[in-house]
Each structure stands twice: as C-alpha cells, then as structure tokens.
Design a protein around this motif. Structure first.
Motif, PDB file in Angstrom:
ATOM      1  N   LEU A   7       0.870  -1.177   0.000  1.00 46.86           N
ATOM      2  CA  LEU A   7       0.000   0.000   0.000  1.00 46.86           C
ATOM      3  C   LEU A   7       0.904   1.222   0.000  1.00 46.86           C
ATOM      4  O   LEU A   7       1.310   1.711   1.067  1.00 46.86           O
ATOM      5  N   ASP A   8       1.287   1.675  -1.174  1.00 51.11           N
ATOM      6  CA  ASP A   8       2.231   2.794  -1.312  1.00 51.11           C
ATOM      7  C   ASP A   8       3.506   2.543  -0.512  1.00 51.11           C
ATOM      8  O   ASP A   8       4.045   3.443   0.152  1.00 51.11           O
ATOM      9  N   GLY A   9       3.986   1.289  -0.563  1.00 47.12           N
ATOM     10  CA  GLY A   9       5.225   0.943   0.134  1.00 47.12           C
ATOM     11  C   GLY A   9       5.013   0.379   1.530  1.00 47.12           C
ATOM     12  O   GLY A   9       5.971  -0.072   2.170  1.00 47.12           O
ATOM     13  N   ILE A  10       3.779   0.406   2.025  1.00 45.16           N
ATOM     14  CA  ILE A  10       3.491  -0.122   3.361  1.00 45.16           C
ATOM     15  C   ILE A  10       3.164  -1.615   3.247  1.00 45.16           C
ATOM     16  O   ILE A  10       2.288  -2.006   2.457  1.00 45.16           O
ATOM     17  N   VAL A  11       3.855  -2.420   4.045  1.00 48.49           N
ATOM     18  CA  VAL A  11       3.615  -3.867   4.059  1.00 48.49           C
ATOM     19  C   VAL A  11       3.425  -4.324   5.506  1.00 48.49           C
ATOM     20  O   VAL A  11       3.971  -3.727   6.441  1.00 48.49           O
ATOM     21  N   ALA A  12       2.638  -5.373   5.675  1.00 50.25           N
ATOM     22  CA  ALA A  12       2.371  -5.922   7.009  1.00 50.25           C
ATOM     23  C   ALA A  12       2.575  -7.430   6.957  1.00 50.25           C
ATOM     24  O   ALA A  12       1.942  -8.126   6.164  1.00 50.25           O
ATOM     25  N   PHE A  13       3.479  -7.929   7.810  1.00 53.49           N
ATOM     26  CA  PHE A  13       3.787  -9.352   7.840  1.00 53.49           C
ATOM     27  C   PHE A  13       3.579  -9.908   9.251  1.00 53.49           C
ATOM     28  O   PHE A  13       3.769  -9.191  10.254  1.00 53.49           O
ATOM     29  N   SER A  14       3.221 -11.168   9.306  1.00 55.48           N
ATOM     30  CA  SER A  14       3.090 -11.835  10.599  1.00 55.48           C
ATOM     31  C   SER A  14       4.424 -11.820  11.336  1.00 55.48           C
ATOM     32  O   SER A  14       5.491 -12.002  10.736  1.00 55.48           O
ATOM     33  N   LYS A  15       4.361 -11.599  12.654  1.00 56.73           N
ATOM     34  CA  LYS A  15       5.582 -11.599  13.465  1.00 56.73           C
ATOM     35  C   LYS A  15       5.984 -13.004  13.901  1.00 56.73           C
ATOM     36  O   LYS A  15       7.035 -13.173  14.526  1.00 56.73           O
ATOM     37  N   ILE A  16       5.177 -14.004  13.571  1.00 58.21           N
ATOM     38  CA  ILE A  16       5.433 -15.361  14.061  1.00 58.21           C
ATOM     39  C   ILE A  16       6.300 -16.102  13.049  1.00 58.21           C
ATOM     40  O   ILE A  16       5.893 -16.345  11.910  1.00 58.21           O
ATOM     41  N   CYS A  17       7.492 -16.479  13.477  1.00 62.33           N
ATOM     42  CA  CYS A  17       8.440 -17.146  12.585  1.00 62.33           C
ATOM     43  C   CYS A  17       7.853 -18.463  12.079  1.00 62.33           C
ATOM     44  O   CYS A  17       7.209 -19.209  12.832  1.00 62.33           O
ATOM     45  N   THR A  18       8.088 -18.753  10.816  1.00 63.19           N
ATOM     46  CA  THR A  18       7.564 -19.983  10.221  1.00 63.19           C
ATOM     47  C   THR A  18       8.421 -21.193  10.523  1.00 63.19           C
ATOM     48  O   THR A  18       8.176 -22.277   9.994  1.00 63.19           O
ATOM     49  N   HIS A  19       9.418 -21.013  11.391  1.00 65.77           N
ATOM     50  CA  HIS A  19      10.231 -22.167  11.806  1.00 65.77           C
ATOM     51  C   HIS A  19       9.605 -22.834  13.018  1.00 65.77           C
ATOM     52  O   HIS A  19       8.996 -23.896  12.912  1.00 65.77           O
ATOM     53  N   VAL A  20       9.707 -22.205  14.201  1.00 71.91           N
ATOM     54  CA  VAL A  20       9.091 -22.787  15.402  1.00 71.91           C
ATOM     55  C   VAL A  20       8.215 -21.791  16.151  1.00 71.91           C
ATOM     56  O   VAL A  20       7.822 -22.042  17.293  1.00 71.91           O
ATOM     57  N   GLY A  21       7.929 -20.642  15.542  1.00 70.45           N
ATOM     58  CA  GLY A  21       6.955 -19.734  16.140  1.00 70.45           C
ATOM     59  C   GLY A  21       7.505 -18.648  17.031  1.00 70.45           C
ATOM     60  O   GLY A  21       6.742 -18.024  17.766  1.00 70.45           O
ATOM     61  N   CYS A  22       8.793 -18.376  16.998  1.00 73.27           N
ATOM     62  CA  CYS A  22       9.346 -17.284  17.806  1.00 73.27           C
ATOM     63  C   CYS A  22       8.938 -15.935  17.200  1.00 73.27           C
ATOM     64  O   CYS A  22       8.628 -15.847  16.010  1.00 73.27           O
ATOM     65  N   PRO A  23       8.945 -14.855  18.001  1.00 70.04           N
ATOM     66  CA  PRO A  23       8.586 -13.546  17.465  1.00 70.04           C
ATOM     67  C   PRO A  23       9.715 -12.952  16.620  1.00 70.04           C
ATOM     68  O   PRO A  23      10.843 -12.820  17.087  1.00 70.04           O
ATOM     69  N   VAL A  24       9.417 -12.613  15.379  1.00 69.99           N
ATOM     70  CA  VAL A  24      10.401 -12.009  14.478  1.00 69.99           C
ATOM     71  C   VAL A  24      10.240 -10.496  14.581  1.00 69.99           C
ATOM     72  O   VAL A  24       9.253  -9.950  14.106  1.00 69.99           O
ATOM     73  N   ALA A  25      11.205  -9.838  15.194  1.00 70.69           N
ATOM     74  CA  ALA A  25      11.023  -8.401  15.422  1.00 70.69           C
ATOM     75  C   ALA A  25      12.316  -7.603  15.293  1.00 70.69           C
ATOM     76  O   ALA A  25      12.340  -6.424  15.617  1.00 70.69           O
ATOM     77  N   LEU A  26      13.392  -8.222  14.814  1.00 67.68           N
ATOM     78  CA  LEU A  26      14.655  -7.500  14.657  1.00 67.68           C
ATOM     79  C   LEU A  26      14.777  -7.052  13.197  1.00 67.68           C
ATOM     80  O   LEU A  26      15.043  -7.858  12.308  1.00 67.68           O
ATOM     81  N   TYR A  27      14.557  -5.767  12.964  1.00 71.13           N
ATOM     82  CA  TYR A  27      14.528  -5.240  11.590  1.00 71.13           C
ATOM     83  C   TYR A  27      15.788  -4.441  11.306  1.00 71.13           C
ATOM     84  O   TYR A  27      16.150  -3.542  12.067  1.00 71.13           O
ATOM     85  N   GLU A  28      16.441  -4.791  10.208  1.00 73.95           N
ATOM     86  CA  GLU A  28      17.644  -4.087   9.776  1.00 73.95           C
ATOM     87  C   GLU A  28      17.249  -3.182   8.610  1.00 73.95           C
ATOM     88  O   GLU A  28      16.943  -3.660   7.513  1.00 73.95           O
ATOM     89  N   GLN A  29      17.241  -1.877   8.852  1.00 66.08           N
ATOM     90  CA  GLN A  29      16.659  -0.937   7.895  1.00 66.08           C
ATOM     91  C   GLN A  29      17.440  -0.865   6.594  1.00 66.08           C
ATOM     92  O   GLN A  29      16.846  -0.713   5.512  1.00 66.08           O
ATOM     93  N   GLN A  30      18.762  -0.994   6.650  1.00 65.33           N
ATOM     94  CA  GLN A  30      19.563  -0.843   5.434  1.00 65.33           C
ATOM     95  C   GLN A  30      19.369  -2.008   4.467  1.00 65.33           C
ATOM     96  O   GLN A  30      19.299  -1.818   3.258  1.00 65.33           O
ATOM     97  N   THR A  31      19.276  -3.235   4.997  1.00 68.11           N
ATOM     98  CA  THR A  31      19.128  -4.413   4.131  1.00 68.11           C
ATOM     99  C   THR A  31      17.675  -4.838   3.972  1.00 68.11           C
ATOM    100  O   THR A  31      17.372  -5.709   3.157  1.00 68.11           O
ATOM    101  N   HIS A  32      16.775  -4.253   4.778  1.00 69.81           N
ATOM    102  CA  HIS A  32      15.354  -4.634   4.798  1.00 69.81           C
ATOM    103  C   HIS A  32      15.178  -6.094   5.216  1.00 69.81           C
ATOM    104  O   HIS A  32      14.278  -6.775   4.724  1.00 69.81           O
TER     105      HIS A  32
END
Length: 343
Positions: free
Chosen positions: A258-283
């Motif tokens: 949506l004009d560059g806005i994306v929303a993804f689940s925070k639940i890792c598809t491996h074993v369900g840990c919260p994915v929340a460490l975002y590296e802005q330069q590499t995306h």
C-alpha cells in the motif's frame, strides 16, 4: 619389565605377554548381603518399594491434574506444572534408582573377563552370548522375585501417564482436536490496525503516520477487549503483525504493498518465535531464536536459516477516515509450517 637401559643394538620384544606381567583380577570382595540372607531380603524389599513409589507418583500426578481447578490463572498453571514435573521426576527417577540398586545388590557381582576377538561373531560366540543372557535373567531372579517383577511392570506402565494424560486431555478440550482453527486469526475485512500496547495506550494507525523506514508492532482492533479466559493470549499469539514502510523503489513487488506499506506476521515460520529484529539498510527481518532471516523487500522470503517459507502477509487498505485496516485474514496459516500440513 626391567628398568635397566638396553644397550645399543639390542632387541626388545614387542610381545605384551613378555614385556608386561598379567596382574590378573583383584581379589573378589563379597557384599555384606551375600552372607546375610536377612540383608538380601531387605534389599529386595527396597527395590520393590521404590518401584511401587514410582508407580504411585505417576498415579498421583494424573489424579491431581484432574482434581486441581481449571487452568485459567497463572498460579494454577504453575502448580499443575510443578505437580506433573514432580510426578514424572519421581516416576522415572524411581525406576532408574531401583534398577541400579537391583543390579548392585541382588544380581551376581562376580568379576568376569572377556577376551578380545574379531568383529565377526562366530556361531560359538553367539551361543555363548545367548547363554550369558539367560544367565543374566537367572541372576536377576525374575522368576523368584515376583513382587519386584510386578512392581517394575506397574512402574513402567504408569510412568508415561503424567506426560500423556494432560496432553490428550488438553487436545480434547473445547474442540481442541480441530487443528483448522489455527488457520484463522482475529483479522477480518475492515479490522483496524492498532499499535501493540496496553488498552489505554493502543491506538489505530493512520496511513500518513507510517513514514518510510518506520516500524510498528500491530494487533487487531478488539484484541485488548478480550480477557485471558476469553483467549487473549492465544489470539495475540496468532495475530501479531509487523508493519513497515519502504520506498516503493526498494520493493521487488510494489503492487503487493500500500504505497510501500507492508504488514507481515511476526510469528516465525520455523518454530513460532517472534520475528522483530529489523535491519533498515538491508530490509531484513531476523528471528532471534534460530537466526532465520526474511527479506521484507521481497515478500518476506527466507534468505537464511531453518525457516522453510516466507512470513504470511496481511492484506491492508485504508478506510474512509484514513486509518489502516485489513482486507481480510492472512491468506495462509501463520507460524510453524507443520500447522499448514495438518489437513
């Protein structure tokens, strides 16, 4: 072997039997109960008692699991886990202790020597092994000690129950066998995206509030209205989302944003840990548990780690007031991939 220095040019035998004297076995030390039948009976009673204690601990853990109040509070959950843990510890530990005590105190303790032989077993060696096994069964006194045998059988049969019964009972509660419910979350058409926080601090998010490079931890509208009894924790564990805005030029598929806005689940598809460490330069999004890495600019595809599929993307749009809302639920199950394979 002599400690004298051998003269130069002399020959030293390489035969161990010539170089070293065989020390033989140390003198056998009989146990106290070998000469006192009363002690042997006491040892037999101890083994029987510990096996019986193991069985009773397993039964007690299962009974208390059903006697305790509903597991709706943290205190009850802790108490239930403590009781089940103690039951399993005493159950398995009792079997191990009694088995070792049985071998040490009641079985034959004569020292034996087995000569080394080639890896291939000859028919005579096989017959000897069978004879040794039969001797071991005879030494254990299984036929002569029926109480120990019965106690061991009961302990082995009951020790898995503190683990299996709660597992089966929890699966059977409130349509717990329906794995399909794990494919649905609270997100639906028109559900507003809210900032993740306490009820009085959570607020809806306007599209204009999401600038390039910003990240929001998001929950669905109405989640904070649920109590723990109504499944607040379960619903949040499935519905949490990470909202990110990128420059559309950095997106490989800008039409899915949506004009560059994306929303993804925070639940890792491996074993369900919260994915929340975002590296802005590499995306890149990093899971802290096992380092699975997802590329936000390419549909959150896996670029490193044990995860096998991308993070599910939540379809979003804007309502009449300019707030971000969901266009529906996730198009695929969130969390570990094994839920998706449950048909």
């Amino acid at each position: 072997m002599s400690n004298e220095i051998q003269p130069y040019g002399s020959t030293v035998s390489n035969d161990p039997e010539e170089r070293f004297e065989n020390p033989g076995l140390p003198p056998h030390k009989p146990r106290k109960n070998d000469s006192k039948p009363g002690l042997k009976k006491l040892d037999s009673a101890i083994v029987t008692g510990v096996f019986s204690l193991s069985a009773l601990a397993s039964i007690a853990a299962v009974v208390l699991f059903f006697v305790l109040p509903d597991y709706t509070t943290l205190g009850n959950i802790r108490l239930g886990n403590l009781i089940l843990g103690l039951g399993m510890a005493i159950g398995f530990g009792g079997i191990g202790f009694a088995a070792i005590y049985w071998a040490k105190a009641l079985m034959n303790d004569e020292e034996m020597v087995e000569e080394r032989h080639t890896s291939r077993t000859s028919p005579d060696a096989q017959a000897e092994a069978v004879a040794i096994m039969r001797q071991g069964i005879a030494d254990s006194g299984v036929a002569r000690r029926p109480f120990i045998t019965a106690a061991l059988g009961g302990a082995l049969a009951l020790v898995p129950l503190p683990f299996l019964v709660p597992l089966v009972a929890n699966l059977g509660e409130e349509d717990g066998w329906n794995i399909g419910k794990l494919k649905k979350t609270m997100w639906g058409t028109g559900t507003r995206l809210m900032t993740d926080g306490p009820h009085d601090m959570s607020r809806p998010i306007k599209k204009d509030d999401v600038t390039i490079g910003s990240v929001f931890h998001v929950i669905p509208e109405g989640l904070n209205d649920l109590s723990h009894e109504e499944g607040y924790a379960d619903e949040k564990a499935k519905a949490v989302v990470l909202l990110i805005r990128l420059d559309e030029a950095d997106l490989k598929h800008p039409e899915n944003s949506l004009d560059g806005i994306v929303a993804f689940s925070k639940i890792c598809t491996h074993v369900g840990c919260p994915v929340a460490l975002y590296e802005q330069q590499t995306h890149h999004l990093l899971c802290p548990c096992h380092q699975s890495t997802f590329d936000v600019s390419d549909g959150a595809k896996v670029v490193f780690g044990p995860a096998k599929r991308p993070l599910p993307q939540l379809p979003i749009t804007v309502d009449e007031e300019g707030y971000l809302v969901a266009e529906g639920d996730f198009p695929e199950p969130v969390g570990p991939s094994y839920w998706e394979r449950k048909k």
